[in-house]
Design an enzyme around this catalytic site. Structure first.
Site, PDB file in Angstrom:
ATOM      1  N   SER A  35       4.581  -3.289  -1.000  1.00  0.00           N
ATOM      2  CA  SER A  35       5.882  -2.649  -0.912  1.00  0.00           C
ATOM      3  C   SER A  35       5.767  -1.139  -1.088  1.00  0.00           C
ATOM      4  O   SER A  35       4.687  -0.598  -1.344  1.00  0.00           O
ATOM      5  CB  SER A  35       6.821  -3.238  -1.969  1.00  0.00           C
ATOM      6  OG  SER A  35       8.159  -2.852  -1.715  1.00  0.00           O
ATOM      7  N   GLY A  39       1.388   2.234  -4.590  1.00  0.00           N
ATOM      8  CA  GLY A  39       0.161   2.971  -4.880  1.00  0.00           C
ATOM      9  C   GLY A  39      -0.988   2.716  -3.947  1.00  0.00           C
ATOM     10  O   GLY A  39      -2.151   2.907  -4.316  1.00  0.00           O
ATOM     11  N   SER A  41      -1.974   4.340  -1.072  1.00  0.00           N
ATOM     12  CA  SER A  41      -2.724   5.557  -0.731  1.00  0.00           C
ATOM     13  C   SER A  41      -3.478   6.097  -1.941  1.00  0.00           C
ATOM     14  O   SER A  41      -4.603   6.587  -1.824  1.00  0.00           O
ATOM     15  CB  SER A  41      -1.767   6.622  -0.186  1.00  0.00           C
ATOM     16  OG  SER A  41      -1.126   6.167   0.990  1.00  0.00           O
ATOM     17  N   PRO A 115       1.686   1.337   5.922  1.00  0.00           N
ATOM     18  CA  PRO A 115       2.959   1.723   5.308  1.00  0.00           C
ATOM     19  C   PRO A 115       3.619   0.572   4.567  1.00  0.00           C
ATOM     20  O   PRO A 115       3.432  -0.601   4.908  1.00  0.00           O
ATOM     21  CB  PRO A 115       3.819   2.148   6.505  1.00  0.00           C
ATOM     22  CG  PRO A 115       2.864   2.374   7.623  1.00  0.00           C
ATOM     23  CD  PRO A 115       1.728   1.439   7.382  1.00  0.00           C
ATOM     24  N   HIS A 117       7.153   0.696   3.941  1.00  0.00           N
ATOM     25  CA  HIS A 117       8.539   0.566   4.348  1.00  0.00           C
ATOM     26  C   HIS A 117       8.697  -0.534   5.398  1.00  0.00           C
ATOM     27  O   HIS A 117       7.841  -0.717   6.272  1.00  0.00           O
ATOM     28  CB  HIS A 117       9.061   1.885   4.929  1.00  0.00           C
ATOM     29  CG  HIS A 117       9.315   2.926   3.879  1.00  0.00           C
ATOM     30  ND1 HIS A 117       8.283   3.569   3.216  1.00  0.00           N
ATOM     31  CD2 HIS A 117      10.481   3.422   3.367  1.00  0.00           C
ATOM     32  CE1 HIS A 117       8.811   4.433   2.352  1.00  0.00           C
ATOM     33  NE2 HIS A 117      10.132   4.361   2.426  1.00  0.00           N
ATOM     34  N   ASP A 171      -0.795   0.531 -16.465  1.00  0.00           N
ATOM     35  CA  ASP A 171      -0.627   1.449 -17.594  1.00  0.00           C
ATOM     36  C   ASP A 171       0.836   1.680 -17.924  1.00  0.00           C
ATOM     37  O   ASP A 171       1.182   2.001 -19.077  1.00  0.00           O
ATOM     38  CB  ASP A 171      -1.304   2.787 -17.277  1.00  0.00           C
ATOM     39  CG  ASP A 171      -0.799   3.396 -15.971  1.00  0.00           C
ATOM     40  OD1 ASP A 171      -0.237   4.499 -15.998  1.00  0.00           O
ATOM     41  OD2 ASP A 171      -0.974   2.754 -14.920  1.00  0.00           O
ATOM     42  N   SER A 477      33.445  -6.209  43.442  1.00  0.00           N
ATOM     43  CA  SER A 477      33.867  -7.417  44.147  1.00  0.00           C
ATOM     44  C   SER A 477      34.711  -7.081  45.368  1.00  0.00           C
ATOM     45  O   SER A 477      34.605  -7.746  46.411  1.00  0.00           O
ATOM     46  CB  SER A 477      34.656  -8.325  43.194  1.00  0.00           C
ATOM     47  OG  SER A 477      33.822  -8.782  42.139  1.00  0.00           O
ATOM     48  N   SER A 544      25.630  -6.884  35.759  1.00  0.00           N
ATOM     49  CA  SER A 544      24.162  -6.832  35.556  1.00  0.00           C
ATOM     50  C   SER A 544      23.756  -5.528  34.870  1.00  0.00           C
ATOM     51  O   SER A 544      23.146  -4.659  35.503  1.00  0.00           O
ATOM     52  CB  SER A 544      23.412  -7.028  36.871  1.00  0.00           C
ATOM     53  OG  SER A 544      23.905  -6.212  37.899  1.00  0.00           O
TER      54      SER A 544
END
Length: 636
Positions: A35, A39, A41, A115, A117, A171, A477, A544
């Site tokens: 998500s 972290g 990267s 990523p 997102h 941590d 038409s 169409s």
């Protein structure tokens, strides 16, 4: 890079030994996923930093960038090593897939940072398509998120069988063992049905390096491997050589009259001179004569090697054909069931034609049936009439010509494909073939003595489709009706398919959603094709609204048999006329999905005939079309 500098400064023999050692190391491809802000990267940056693969100038630049774009105070922001786009650095997020290489004493690695997102799920699928292992990060504070589930599911769907659950930012929860085990157990229960070969959970802090490359003193309760220890030792099945031989022909190599070879990359298996092989689509067999490379002939070719094969027999082979071992052939079919991941904002609708590219082979394909859409959060199978960005579905596809393939779980190379938008050439979906469909195998084309040309000659005309398109109230038409009357008076054989009339019978079960509009035109186009085959001039008067369906209708008949008539009346004029009161109802919210109001109309760009009915006489416009038909030789 201190270790490498030391070796380079030493004796040349030591350097050569170092290079040889690198060449013999195994390679692991893995990706980081999960998500937003978990972290990913930062973890890759930490691995690069701890592996001492940064030059001094890179480290200095990283410190400078951390001061400018960093999100961790005065500390080095390791995420900036991977987030190379300015937009990524400014927003503190990953947008595109970033690939990085690093190595340890035990192994070489290529890692893809994907990523988090939801709107970039397609990028994650791209990174996962070549990975052997997935490192799925979870923020210890937030636990398992919807995107965590989505990425785990896609990793499983794309054949990744080894997963590391990296519980990051441990941590920030005071290195809590209870919190780690709670997340680990929740994910293990959730992923039990994914058939992963290995699932290892590691508590880490990517920012400070806890349990990344070195064991942390802050987690004495954890006795498992560090992340890098697991990546160095995990056994990844690399059995491509043990699978049946497959090679997709990328190029027919014919430099002179004395040489004819077939070039490509071996997808799986081992091939040797003398082996019997088959061209999967045609069933023609031969034997391998030579395995040619830039460095000379090989005694055997292995999976992953780019080679040129010569055969002992002259048989017809073209780009896109699959050469396979004769004893274990791939399936050949023009229909199959597959999972697809939709990768564009423009929705998928069954019946809409796309280009399907599998290996080097490209054919036209349509999704003939959406069996179900998969809810990423609950994994329920849901009914669906369309597919939107990042959604996953199981569907049936119908192809314009048979292709050779293997189920994706057997061979990723020959079992995967992409779908391409025929108008923009953009990749719109990634697909994994599950199994071939064996339908109507006892049905064949029946040879007929009377053909289209004979029927048309008897009528003294050439068959054609006059396709009238334009907004409601444009006058389609009215003009089409006048044209048919003039043709009939002149002795021509015609039929008029009108949008409203057809919805009373053939298409009475269809509404006005985009999905139903696509199916509406598909049915009418197939009907118009039958009229053309009868030698008739068929007039089709439909809004169409979509270019792709009008193009599909055009391609069903021969060149010169389709005449597009764009009745180009401005929306304001159509609203003023409003002959059926539909625009008024749409404005009042009584009609939904009304073209021009809350549903798009894609105007033709190169129609054969363009008419503007504003202030024009329908009879005069009909005469214009009649003259064009004479000029084209459709009528005399």
């Amino acid at each position: 890079m201190a270790a490498l500098d030391t070796i380079v400064a030493a004796e040349p023999e030591a350097f050569a030994e170092f290079i040889a050692g690198q060449e013999t190391k195994g390679l692991l491809r893995f990706l980081t996923c999960g998500s937003v802000d978990d972290g990913k990267s930062t973890l890759i940056g930490r691995l690069l930093y701890d592996s001492k693969l940064l030059f001094e100038d890179q480290l200095a630049s990283l410190k400078k960038d951390s001061a400018k774009h960093g999100t961790v105070g005065e500390d080095i922001d390791f995420a900036l090593l991977v987030d190379g786009l300015e937009a990524e650095r400014e927003q503190g997020i990953t947008i595109d897939v970033a690939y990085r290489f690093f190595a340890t004493e035990a192994r070489k690695f290529i890692v893809a940072d994907t990523p988090g997102h939801e709107q970039y799920t397609r990028n994650m699928a791209t990174g996962a398509s070549t990975a052997d292992l997935a490192v799925l990060l979870v923020d210890a504070r937030h636990g398992i998120q919807a995107q965590t589930r989505r990425h785990a599911f896609i990793a499983s769907l794309l054949g990744i069988r080894n997963v590391v659950l990296a519980v990051n930012k441990i941590d920030l929860v005071e290195f809590s063992q209870d919190r780690f085990e709670e997340i680990r157990d929740e994910f293990s229960h959730f992923a039990a049905s994914f058939d992963f070969d290995s699932l290892v959970a590691v508590p880490i802090s990517a920012r400070f390096g806890d349990n990344v490359t070195k064991r942390s003193e802050n987690t004495p309760w954890y006795s498992g491997p560090t992340l890098i220890e697991h990546l160095e030792t995990v056994e990844v099945a690399d059995d491509l050589d043990r699978r049946p031989f497959r090679m997709s022909v990328q190029w027919v190599n014919r430099p002179n009259l004395d040489f004819r070879g077939y070039s490509g990359t071996i997808a799986s298996g081992v091939v040797r001179p003398g082996d019997e092989v088959v061209v999967a689509e045609s069933g023609k067999t031969s034997r391998i004569e030579r395995i040619v490379t830039m460095d000379g002939d090989l005694d055997e070719g292995h999976a992953g090697e780019a080679v040129t094969l010569t055969l002992t027999d002259e048989i017809d082979i073209s780009r896109g054909d699959i050469i396979a071992t004769a004893a274990s052939r791939p399936e050949v079919s023009d229909q199959f069931a597959a999972h697809i991941i939709w990768m564009t904002d423009k929705s998928l609708y069954p019946g809409r034609p796309y280009l399907l590219k599998s290996g080097s082979r490209t054919v036209t394909a349509t999704v003939s049936e959406l069996k179900h859409r998969i809810d990423i959060n609950s994994f329920e199978h849901l009914a669906a009439k369309k597919l939107d960005l990042n959604e996953v579905a199981f569907c049936n596809l119908s192809l314009s010509a048979p292709i050779a393939f293997d189920p994706y779980e057997t061979n990723h190379d020959t079992g995967s494909f992409i779908l391409i938008d025929r108008l923009t050439n953009a990749t719109v979906a990634a697909g994994m073939i599950w199994f071939g469909l064996r339908r109507a195998t006892n049905i064949h084309w029946q040879a007929l003595d009377v053909d289209k040309n004979a029927r048309a000659a008897l009528k003294g005309q050439k068959p054609a489709v006059l396709w009238f398109t334009g907004l409601s109230g444009s006058g389609k038409s009215t003009v089409a009706n006048a044209v048919e009357r003039k043709l009939l008076t002149a002795g021509n054989h015609t039929y008029l398919l009108d949008g409203d009339n057809v919805r009373h019978g053939l298409n009475r079960d269809l509404g006005f959603t985009d999905a139903d509009r696509v199916e509406n035109i598909r049915r009418v186009a197939e009907t118009a094709k039958l009229f053309v085959d009868s030698g008739t001039i068929v007039l089709v008067s439909f809004i169409s609204p979509f270019k792709s369906e009008r193009r599909m209708a055009r391609e069903l008949v021969e060149e010169g048999e389709f005449v597009e008539v764009f009745v180009d009346t401005p929306l304001a004029e159509c609203q003023r006329r409003d002959p059926k009161g539909l625009y008024q109802k749409a404005a009042e919210g009584k009609i939904k999905n009304f073209t021009g109001i809350d549903s798009p109309y894609e105007a033709p760009e190169n129609a054969e005939i363009r008419l503007d009915t504003t202030g024009a006489d329908p009879e005069a416009l009909a005469d214009t079309i009649i003259e064009e038909l004479k000029a084209r030789g459709i009528i005399s």
